[in-house]
Design an enzyme around this catalytic site. Structure first.
Site, short mmCIF file in Angstrom:
data_model
loop_
_atom_site.label_atom_id
_atom_site.label_comp_id
_atom_site.label_asym_id
_atom_site.label_seq_id
_atom_site.Cartn_x
_atom_site.Cartn_y
_atom_site.Cartn_z
N SER A 96 -24.69 -8.73 51.83
CA SER A 96 -24.45 -8.07 50.23
C SER A 96 -23.33 -6.68 50.67
O SER A 96 -23.53 -6.34 51.86
CB SER A 96 -25.67 -7.75 49.59
OG SER A 96 -26.11 -6.53 49.97
N LYS A 97 -22.73 -6.51 49.58
CA LYS A 97 -22.03 -5.41 49.65
C LYS A 97 -22.79 -4.18 50.16
O LYS A 97 -22.45 -3.25 51.01
CB LYS A 97 -21.75 -5.00 48.31
CG LYS A 97 -20.77 -3.66 47.97
CD LYS A 97 -20.36 -3.11 46.55
CE LYS A 97 -21.30 -2.27 46.03
NZ LYS A 97 -20.71 -1.95 44.83
N ARG A 98 -24.02 -4.00 49.80
CA ARG A 98 -24.84 -3.09 50.24
C ARG A 98 -25.22 -3.10 51.73
O ARG A 98 -25.27 -2.01 52.56
CB ARG A 98 -26.61 -3.16 49.56
CG ARG A 98 -26.16 -2.40 48.12
CD ARG A 98 -27.36 -1.42 47.81
NE ARG A 98 -27.10 -0.76 46.90
CZ ARG A 98 -26.36 0.42 46.62
NH1 ARG A 98 -25.63 0.86 47.85
NH2 ARG A 98 -26.20 1.08 45.59
N GLY A 130 -22.80 -4.09 54.13
CA GLY A 130 -21.88 -3.40 54.68
C GLY A 130 -21.95 -1.69 54.39
O GLY A 130 -21.50 -1.10 55.56
#
Length: 506
Positions: free
Chosen positions: A261-263, A265
RNA sequence: GGAGCGUUGGUCAAGGGGUUAAGACGCAUCCCUUUCACGGAUGAAUCACGGGUUCGAUUCCCGUACGCUCUACCA
């Protein structure tokens, strides 16, 4: 089916940044289409009006453009099956939903969101299915008159699929083989929402049919809802017209398990989106591979190798090679953990493979950011050639070569101070005079003169190389020191020697 | 809870009844290089576990475990 022209589609929902996994889905679609001389279509699935995000759609096309994965048909360039935005196709879906109701495969449901919420709270694991629909407010439990009345006084309703009992739905997945589902275990998914918009389930089959999609690639997370789609195909258009499914494995986070997920990253310090994405609501920017200094060639190559390989051990592929060699049979079933180190290795490889002129324009902005003015392209190419093997991502060029463009800001005198002495001081003082008189200014002659002088001073060249490097570069890194001197020129070389000499005397 | 999918080194992975179980990334050590990097070399896996089938299973079958995905009027 076999002789039909291949048509595939990527159907993103424009709700934010374009995720790695999304780009890989695009890539596999694209490779398959190109290999079969087919068409790649982008259809925007914006049926959830509550999730509309300004700029998200344009951003998706920007990303595709950057990756070089451009669709033949899309909302931006149109096509024979326009419109390609589901919000603009709203009227189309309802008739199909109604048709399903007529045939008894779907029904009106009047339960309000609040009522359903209550049921979910009261009944553990509540599902709207063949067992519970008898206790709900819908056209199956209400009299025809009551239904008609509700409809005529504009009572909000949704249309749900009526899942049959005890039927087996078989999905022939190109990657996973045969997957079977028992319809008794599936719930009555909403097909048409109260606002008149279709849900994904209805829209995807209607549009895939209308747009004559032959092969449907999507993430593995869709597999559990495949029976709904297959049933809908069966009821509406016939299974013989249904595209062939391929559910792609997920891209997982590097530590632990689960979808990347973006998180992850942000937490681990690497990009997840293709390009920078700024959330219009918060103003927060999430970094992308492009801005981090990745080449699209490398990004696409890396993505292709996440879940696919050609069996030969080759890892570096151009897009053209991928088109030729791609095969669905060789797509993995299991998810793959994303490895940023390997991603950088791909980029490093492409930095070496491509001529520097081809990506010089892409490194310029990073120099500008560092307030370094590039005025001479030929000089830039020369420098890039000299330092590229030390660079993994584009910004590395600045760190690795700023001293070619300006005097080093810091001179690491500490590294040479310990062994500094009068003899060396004198050597370099004299070196300046030699350099002033040098007739041929190239690395070879510079090195020759340097070593002859060292011999004359009864000093080992090895003791002199590091100081010389520190003078020119400022630190212990960079290409061969005589290449540097040759490149920056006589004036700069002499100036830098003098400068450090002063520092050493102080 | 239910359903579905998955499981070869830290990671990506090849292989698929008999192999010393490829290769790449990363890591460690060494060589090359009077810096860094590149390049080269070397090192590290009882193929999740338990049963079968078989002369022989990492490979086939059945279980188990573990993980993941889905289980919204989101996609």
């Amino acid at each position: 089916m076999e002789n039909k022209k291949v048509r595939v589609r990527f159907a993103p929902s424009p709700t934010g940044g374009l995720h790695l996994g999304g780009v890989r889905t695009v890539l596999f679609n694209y490779l398959f289409a190109k290999q079969h001389k087919g068409s790649f279509i982008v259809r925007i699935e914006d049926t959830d009006q509550t999730r509309f995000v300004e700029g998200a759609e344009q951003y998706i096309f920007d990303c595709l453009q950057w990756c070089g994965l451009v669709p033949e048909e899309s909302p931006v360039n149109g096509g024979p099956f326009a419109p390609y935005r589901q919000s603009e196709r709203k009227e189309i879906y309802k008739q199909y939903a109604l048709k399903l109701v007529e045939k008894g495969h779907a029904y009106y449901a009047f339960d309000t969101p609040a009522e359903l919420e209550e049921k979910r709270k009261a009944i553990p694991n509540f599902q709207y299915n063949h067992q519970t629909r008898r206790q709900c407010t819908n056209s199956l439990t209400l009299s025809p008159e009551a239904v008609l009345e509700k409809l005529s006084n504009n009572t909000p309703y949704v249309i749900r699929i009526k899942m049959p009992e005890h039927e087996t739905v078989t999905c022939h997945d190109m990657i996973r083989g045969t997957v079977e589902f028992n319809t008794s275990l599936c719930d009555d998914k909403v097909l048409l929402k109260a606002d008149g918009m279709p849900t994904y389930h209805l829209a995807v089959v209607v549009d895939d049919y209308l747009m004559q999609i032959t092969h449907a690639f999507r993430g593995e997370e869709w597999l559990p809802s495949a029976p709904v789609h297959i049933l809908l195909w069966n009821y509406l258009f016939g299974l013989n017209k249904m595209p062939q499914w391929a559910h792609l494995p997920l891209i997982l986070k590097p530590d632990g398990n689960g979808k990347l997920s973006k998180r992850d990253g942000e937490r681990l310090g690497f990009p997840v989106f293709a390009m920078d994405w700024t959330d219009p609501a918060t103003g927060n920017t999430t970094t992308g591979f492009k801005e981090r200094g990745f080449l699209p060639e490398a990004f696409v190559n890396m993505l292709a190798m996440l879940g696919w390989n050609d069996g030969s051990g080759q890892e570096i592929f151009s897009l053209q090679e991928l088109i030729e060699k791609f095969s669905i049979e060789r797509i993995h079933k299991g998810g793959a953990k994303f490895d940023y180190e390997k991603a950088k290795w791909f980029n490093h490889s492409w930095l070496q493979k491509l001529p520097v002129q081809q990506y010089a324009d892409k490194v310029k902005p990073y120099f500008e950011n560092a307030s370094i003015n590039i005025t001479n392209d030929a000089y830039l190419y020369k420098v890039m050639e000299l330092v590229k093997e030390r660079c993994q991502v584009l910004p590395d060029f600045v760190a690795q070569s700023s001293f070619f463009f300006q005097h080093p800001e810091q001179i690491d005198t500490a590294s040479i101070a310990g062994k500094w002495n009068a003899a060396k001081q004198q050597f370099f003082a004299e070196l300046i005079r030699t350099l002033e008189l040098a007739t041929i200014w190239d690395a070879e002659n510079l090195e020759k003169d340097f070593k002859e002088m060292a011999a004359a001073h009864q000093l080992k060249p090895g003791e002199l190389m590091l100081p010389f490097r520190i003078m020119l570069v400022g630190g212990k890194f960079g290409p061969h020191v005589f290449d540097i001197a040759a490149t920056i020129g006589r004036e700069a070389t002499i100036h830098r020697i003098k400068h450090t000499l002063q520092l050493m005397q102080a």
